[in-house]
Scaffold this motif. Structure first.
Motif, PDB file in Angstrom:
ATOM      1  N   GLU A  40       1.319  -1.247   0.131  1.00  0.00           N
ATOM      2  CA  GLU A  40       0.002   0.066  -0.574  1.00  0.00           C
ATOM      3  C   GLU A  40       1.213   1.535  -0.502  1.00  0.00           C
ATOM      4  N   LYS A  41       2.225   1.187   0.595  1.00  0.00           N
ATOM      5  CA  LYS A  41       3.009   1.971   0.557  1.00  0.00           C
ATOM      6  C   LYS A  41       3.954   2.269  -0.392  1.00  0.00           C
ATOM      7  N   SER A  42       4.177   2.877  -0.844  1.00  0.00           N
ATOM      8  CA  SER A  42       5.041   2.670  -2.660  1.00  0.00           C
ATOM      9  C   SER A  42       5.839   3.907  -1.830  1.00  0.00           C
ATOM     10  N   VAL A  43       7.518   4.065  -2.795  1.00  0.00           N
ATOM     11  CA  VAL A  43       8.636   5.266  -2.614  1.00  0.00           C
ATOM     12  C   VAL A  43       7.251   6.303  -3.988  1.00  0.00           C
ATOM     13  N   MET A  44       7.035   6.064  -4.759  1.00  0.00           N
ATOM     14  CA  MET A  44       6.591   6.827  -5.832  1.00  0.00           C
ATOM     15  C   MET A  44       5.015   7.757  -4.790  1.00  0.00           C
ATOM     16  N   ASP A  45       4.679   7.004  -3.464  1.00  0.00           N
ATOM     17  CA  ASP A  45       3.830   7.881  -3.348  1.00  0.00           C
ATOM     18  C   ASP A  45       4.417   8.547  -2.488  1.00  0.00           C
ATOM     19  N   GLU A  46       5.704   9.258  -1.731  1.00  0.00           N
ATOM     20  CA  GLU A  46       6.923   9.568  -1.272  1.00  0.00           C
ATOM     21  C   GLU A  46       7.109  10.492  -1.682  1.00  0.00           C
ATOM     22  N   GLY A  47       6.708  10.720  -3.337  1.00  0.00           N
ATOM     23  CA  GLY A  47       7.545  12.114  -3.827  1.00  0.00           C
ATOM     24  C   GLY A  47       9.128  11.851  -4.141  1.00  0.00           C
ATOM     25  N   ILE A  48      10.075  10.772  -3.491  1.00  0.00           N
ATOM     26  CA  ILE A  48      11.239  10.541  -3.845  1.00  0.00           C
ATOM     27  C   ILE A  48      11.876  10.442  -5.438  1.00  0.00           C
ATOM     28  N   LEU A  49      10.913   9.750  -5.946  1.00  0.00           N
ATOM     29  CA  LEU A  49      11.731   9.586  -7.303  1.00  0.00           C
ATOM     30  C   LEU A  49      11.054  10.064  -8.315  1.00  0.00           C
ATOM     31  N   THR A  50      10.037  10.812  -8.114  1.00  0.00           N
ATOM     32  CA  THR A  50       9.348  12.077  -9.067  1.00  0.00           C
ATOM     33  C   THR A  50      10.039  13.281  -9.222  1.00  0.00           C
ATOM     34  N   GLY A  51      10.929  12.984  -8.544  1.00  0.00           N
ATOM     35  CA  GLY A  51      11.917  14.790  -8.583  1.00  0.00           C
ATOM     36  C   GLY A  51      10.614  15.554  -8.552  1.00  0.00           C
ATOM     37  N   GLU A  52       9.764  15.697  -6.865  1.00  0.00           N
ATOM     38  CA  GLU A  52       9.435  16.731  -6.664  1.00  0.00           C
ATOM     39  C   GLU A  52      10.406  17.410  -5.778  1.00  0.00           C
ATOM     40  N   ALA A  53      10.694  18.757  -5.059  1.00  0.00           N
ATOM     41  CA  ALA A  53      10.784  18.922  -4.537  1.00  0.00           C
ATOM     42  C   ALA A  53      10.788  18.718  -2.767  1.00  0.00           C
ATOM     43  N   PRO A  54      11.941  18.058  -2.173  1.00  0.00           N
ATOM     44  CA  PRO A  54      11.423  17.960  -0.817  1.00  0.00           C
ATOM     45  C   PRO A  54      11.328  18.844   0.219  1.00  0.00           C
ATOM     46  N   THR A  55      10.329  19.226   1.124  1.00  0.00           N
ATOM     47  CA  THR A  55       9.901  20.376   1.872  1.00  0.00           C
ATOM     48  C   THR A  55      10.318  20.270   2.560  1.00  0.00           C
ATOM     49  N   ILE A  56      10.729  21.754   2.776  1.00  0.00           N
ATOM     50  CA  ILE A  56      11.943  22.106   4.432  1.00  0.00           C
ATOM     51  C   ILE A  56      11.820  22.907   5.308  1.00  0.00           C
ATOM     52  N   VAL A  57      11.671  22.382   6.508  1.00  0.00           N
ATOM     53  CA  VAL A  57      10.831  22.427   7.318  1.00  0.00           C
ATOM     54  C   VAL A  57      12.157  23.547   8.604  1.00  0.00           C
ATOM     55  N   GLU A  58      11.216  24.656   8.659  1.00  0.00           N
ATOM     56  CA  GLU A  58      12.569  25.568   9.300  1.00  0.00           C
ATOM     57  C   GLU A  58      12.652  24.958  10.641  1.00  0.00           C
ATOM     58  N   PRO A  59      13.651  25.925  11.098  1.00  0.00           N
ATOM     59  CA  PRO A  59      14.135  24.956  12.456  1.00  0.00           C
ATOM     60  C   PRO A  59      13.683  25.859  13.109  1.00  0.00           C
ATOM     61  N   PRO A  60      13.296  25.406  15.079  1.00  0.00           N
ATOM     62  CA  PRO A  60      12.143  26.128  15.274  1.00  0.00           C
ATOM     63  C   PRO A  60      14.161  27.184  15.993  1.00  0.00           C
ATOM     64  N   PRO A  61      12.315  28.099  16.462  1.00  0.00           N
ATOM     65  CA  PRO A  61      14.153  29.479  16.734  1.00  0.00           C
ATOM     66  C   PRO A  61      14.227  28.846  18.560  1.00  0.00           C
ATOM     67  N   VAL A  62      15.888  29.716  18.120  1.00  0.00           N
ATOM     68  CA  VAL A  62      17.162  30.027  19.465  1.00  0.00           C
ATOM     69  C   VAL A  62      16.158  30.851  20.145  1.00  0.00           C
ATOM     70  N   PRO A  63      16.232  29.904  21.826  1.00  0.00           N
ATOM     71  CA  PRO A  63      15.465  30.883  23.075  1.00  0.00           C
ATOM     72  C   PRO A  63      16.752  31.832  22.911  1.00  0.00           C
ATOM     73  N   ASP A  64      16.353  32.777  23.878  1.00  0.00           N
ATOM     74  CA  ASP A  64      17.205  34.104  24.624  1.00  0.00           C
ATOM     75  C   ASP A  64      18.535  33.711  24.941  1.00  0.00           C
ATOM     76  N   GLY A  65      19.359  34.369  25.087  1.00  0.00           N
ATOM     77  CA  GLY A  65      20.359  33.568  26.159  1.00  0.00           C
ATOM     78  C   GLY A  65      21.065  32.114  25.799  1.00  0.00           C
ATOM     79  N   PHE A  66      20.165  31.740  24.780  1.00  0.00           N
ATOM     80  CA  PHE A  66      20.806  30.373  24.686  1.00  0.00           C
ATOM     81  C   PHE A  66      22.855  30.528  24.002  1.00  0.00           C
ATOM     82  N   VAL A  67      23.749  29.711  24.416  1.00  0.00           N
ATOM     83  CA  VAL A  67      24.845  30.172  23.544  1.00  0.00           C
ATOM     84  C   VAL A  67      25.208  28.630  23.155  1.00  0.00           C
ATOM     85  N   GLY A  68      25.751  28.715  21.717  1.00  0.00           N
ATOM     86  CA  GLY A  68      26.308  27.250  21.124  1.00  0.00           C
ATOM     87  C   GLY A  68      27.772  27.020  21.517  1.00  0.00           C
ATOM     88  N   PRO A  69      27.815  25.953  20.684  1.00  0.00           N
ATOM     89  CA  PRO A  69      29.453  25.444  21.330  1.00  0.00           C
ATOM     90  C   PRO A  69      30.229  25.810  20.558  1.00  0.00           C
TER      91      PRO A  69
END
Length: 128
Positions: A82-111
């Motif tokens: 019932e589930k196909s790779v073609m249904d997912e749009g991976i091999l059909t040439g459709e662009a994948p949807t881009i998910v935005e990263p969550p916002p960074v909280p104030d005062g956060f210091v990255g590595p």
């Protein structure tokens, strides 16, 4: 599917029962001990012992176990069709949807932005 979950649980119970029944059975070398008076005639299953009962029960459980595995395989293959790779749009040439990263909280210091500690609990290395 709900039926797959039930069949997997039944399969696990059948496997545990099979393991228990196989561990209860005597090996081929146990017959030599019976010749020296191990009291096999006073068992619950009679003079023949429990070998025929446990053997038949193990064979029936093994048959049910393997038929359950085959049925699970059939159902899983039907669900996978019932589930196909073609249904997912991976091999059909459709662009994948881009998910935005969550916002960074104030005062956060990255590595990469961390400042070295001004005071360390470790002793200083001697200067050479």
């Amino acid at each position: 599917m709900f039926i797959l979950t039930i069949l997997v649980v039944v399969n696990i119970v059948l496997a545990c029962c099979l393991i228990g029944l196989i561990l209860l059975q005597h090996g081929r070398g146990a017959d030599a001990g019976a010749a020296f008076g191990s009291g096999a005639s006073s068992t619950v299953f009679g003079a023949r012992g429990s070998a025929s009962f446990l053997t038949k029960t193990t064979a029936v459980l093994a048959l049910v176990f393997f038929s359950n595995i085959l049925f699970l395989t059939y159902l899983t293959s039907q669900v996978m069709e019932e589930k196909s790779v073609m249904d997912e749009g991976i091999l059909t040439g459709e662009a994948p949807t881009i998910v935005e990263p969550p916002p960074v909280p104030d005062g956060f210091v990255g590595p990469e932005e961390t400042a070295p500690a001004e005071r360390s609990d470790l002793p200083a290395l001697p200067d050479e």
